[in-house]
Motif scaffolding. Structure first.
Motif, PDB file in Angstrom:
ATOM      1  N   TYR A   1       0.798  -1.077  -0.024  1.00 39.62           N
ATOM      2  CA  TYR A   1       0.228  -0.046   0.025  1.00 39.62           C
ATOM      3  C   TYR A   1       0.871   1.135   0.058  1.00 39.62           C
ATOM      4  O   TYR A   1       1.875   1.289   0.638  1.00 39.62           O
ATOM      5  CB  TYR A   1      -0.824   0.049   1.364  1.00 39.62           C
ATOM      6  N   ASP A   2       0.494   2.179  -0.809  1.00 43.39           N
ATOM      7  CA  ASP A   2       0.973   3.564  -0.386  1.00 43.39           C
ATOM      8  C   ASP A   2      -0.131   4.774  -0.647  1.00 43.39           C
ATOM      9  O   ASP A   2      -1.073   4.335  -1.445  1.00 43.39           O
ATOM     10  CB  ASP A   2       2.148   3.616  -1.591  1.00 43.39           C
ATOM     11  N   ASN A   3       0.105   5.944  -0.334  1.00 44.70           N
ATOM     12  CA  ASN A   3      -0.801   7.015  -0.640  1.00 44.70           C
ATOM     13  C   ASN A   3       0.234   8.345  -0.560  1.00 44.70           C
ATOM     14  O   ASN A   3       1.437   8.133  -0.672  1.00 44.70           O
ATOM     15  CB  ASN A   3      -1.721   7.094   0.543  1.00 44.70           C
ATOM     16  N   THR A   4      -0.678   9.448  -0.584  1.00 42.20           N
ATOM     17  CA  THR A   4       0.242  10.722  -0.469  1.00 42.20           C
ATOM     18  C   THR A   4       1.292  10.952   0.785  1.00 42.20           C
ATOM     19  O   THR A   4       1.892  11.992   0.865  1.00 42.20           O
ATOM     20  CB  THR A   4      -0.805  11.920  -0.751  1.00 42.20           C
ATOM     21  N   ASP A   5       1.001  10.152   1.626  1.00 40.17           N
ATOM     22  CA  ASP A   5       1.944  10.094   2.744  1.00 40.17           C
ATOM     23  C   ASP A   5       3.315   9.645   2.875  1.00 40.17           C
ATOM     24  O   ASP A   5       4.165   9.608   3.456  1.00 40.17           O
ATOM     25  CB  ASP A   5       1.233   9.620   4.036  1.00 40.17           C
ATOM     26  N   ASN A   6       3.429   8.864   1.287  1.00 41.39           N
ATOM     27  CA  ASN A   6       4.556   7.923   0.959  1.00 41.39           C
ATOM     28  C   ASN A   6       5.406   6.976   1.903  1.00 41.39           C
ATOM     29  O   ASN A   6       6.407   7.041   2.373  1.00 41.39           O
ATOM     30  CB  ASN A   6       5.496   9.225   0.696  1.00 41.39           C
ATOM     31  N   HIS A   7       4.538   6.104   2.336  1.00 43.68           N
ATOM     32  CA  HIS A   7       4.847   5.123   3.344  1.00 43.68           C
ATOM     33  C   HIS A   7       5.901   4.176   2.848  1.00 43.68           C
ATOM     34  O   HIS A   7       6.593   3.746   3.460  1.00 43.68           O
ATOM     35  CB  HIS A   7       3.465   4.226   3.678  1.00 43.68           C
ATOM     36  N   THR A   8       5.531   3.686   1.408  1.00 39.83           N
ATOM     37  CA  THR A   8       6.609   2.714   0.792  1.00 39.83           C
ATOM     38  C   THR A   8       7.510   3.590  -0.242  1.00 39.83           C
ATOM     39  O   THR A   8       7.483   4.017  -0.954  1.00 39.83           O
ATOM     40  CB  THR A   8       5.391   1.898  -0.181  1.00 39.83           C
ATOM     41  N   THR A   9       8.677   3.303   0.519  1.00 37.79           N
ATOM     42  CA  THR A   9       9.727   4.142  -0.361  1.00 37.79           C
ATOM     43  C   THR A   9      10.946   3.070  -0.683  1.00 37.79           C
ATOM     44  O   THR A   9      11.226   2.178  -0.178  1.00 37.79           O
ATOM     45  CB  THR A   9      10.428   5.372   0.552  1.00 37.79           C
ATOM     46  N   PHE A  10      11.679   3.659  -1.563  1.00 35.17           N
ATOM     47  CA  PHE A  10      13.112   2.866  -1.899  1.00 35.17           C
ATOM     48  C   PHE A  10      14.214   4.308  -2.177  1.00 35.17           C
ATOM     49  O   PHE A  10      13.806   5.003  -2.840  1.00 35.17           O
ATOM     50  CB  PHE A  10      12.855   2.337  -3.336  1.00 35.17           C
TER      51      PHE A  10
END
Length: 178
Positions: free
Chosen positions: A161-170
């Motif tokens: 999951y991801d949203n505008t809070d940018n939880h999933t990052t690389f």
């Protein structure tokens, strides 16, 4: 008189040689300056991106592994990360550090991703719980050769999951060249 002529010739030769050495020294200094600038710019490599460019939602589940493409690029100094393919390609030989964070919500599907280098699984991040938010992270420092490719692969039957809070990052950056 012949001695004076020889001394004058020696002085002239020394002056000419000194001028050549001085010019060569200036040229050498300029070449070194250019090399240092190029080396310094090669050392300026960093990227950070989140999964979705906008909105919110899940990626997956799919019945096969997929390459995750992080489209919301916050930083891409050196342009080594490609937001169209999700691939980071090393432009210089060196030690790089990568971090990745994946987010999910309770489900029958796990939240899972694998950091891959040149097709080889390096590190995994995995979490699974039936309810509530969940997050998994991992990081690694790798010696990369020019042209080595690093990316994240979502495992089959996982969802992220991801949203505008940018939880999933690389993210990744060059620590030093070798």
């Amino acid at each position: 008189p012949i001695i004076i002529i020889i001394i004058i010739i020696i002085i002239i030769v020394c002056v000419v040689l000194h001028q050549w050495v001085h010019e060569d020294s200036q040229l050498l200094q300029r070449v070194e300056q250019i090399w240092v600038v190029q080396l310094y710019s090669a050392k300026q490599l960093a990227f950070s991106a989140s999964l979705l460019a906008s909105g919110s939602g899940y990626t997956g589940p799919f019945n096969t592994d997929i390459t995750l493409i992080f489209r919301n690029v916050v930083t891409n100094i050196g342009n080594a990360y490609n937001p169209n393919t999700g691939l980071f390609t090393a432009p210089v030989r060196g030690v790089y550090h990568f971090d990745f964070h994946i987010h999910g919500h309770g489900s029958t599907n796990p939240t899972s991703a694998v950091l891959v280098k040149n097709g080889e699984q390096i590190f995994t991040s995995w979490t699974h719980q039936p309810a509530g938010a969940q997050k998994a992270s991992n990081g690694v420092s790798l010696l990369l050769e020019i042209g080595d490719v690093v990316f994240l692969r979502m495992r089959a039957n996982s969802r992220i999951y991801d949203n505008t809070d940018n939880h999933t990052t690389f993210s990744g950056h060059l620590l030093f060249t070798m």
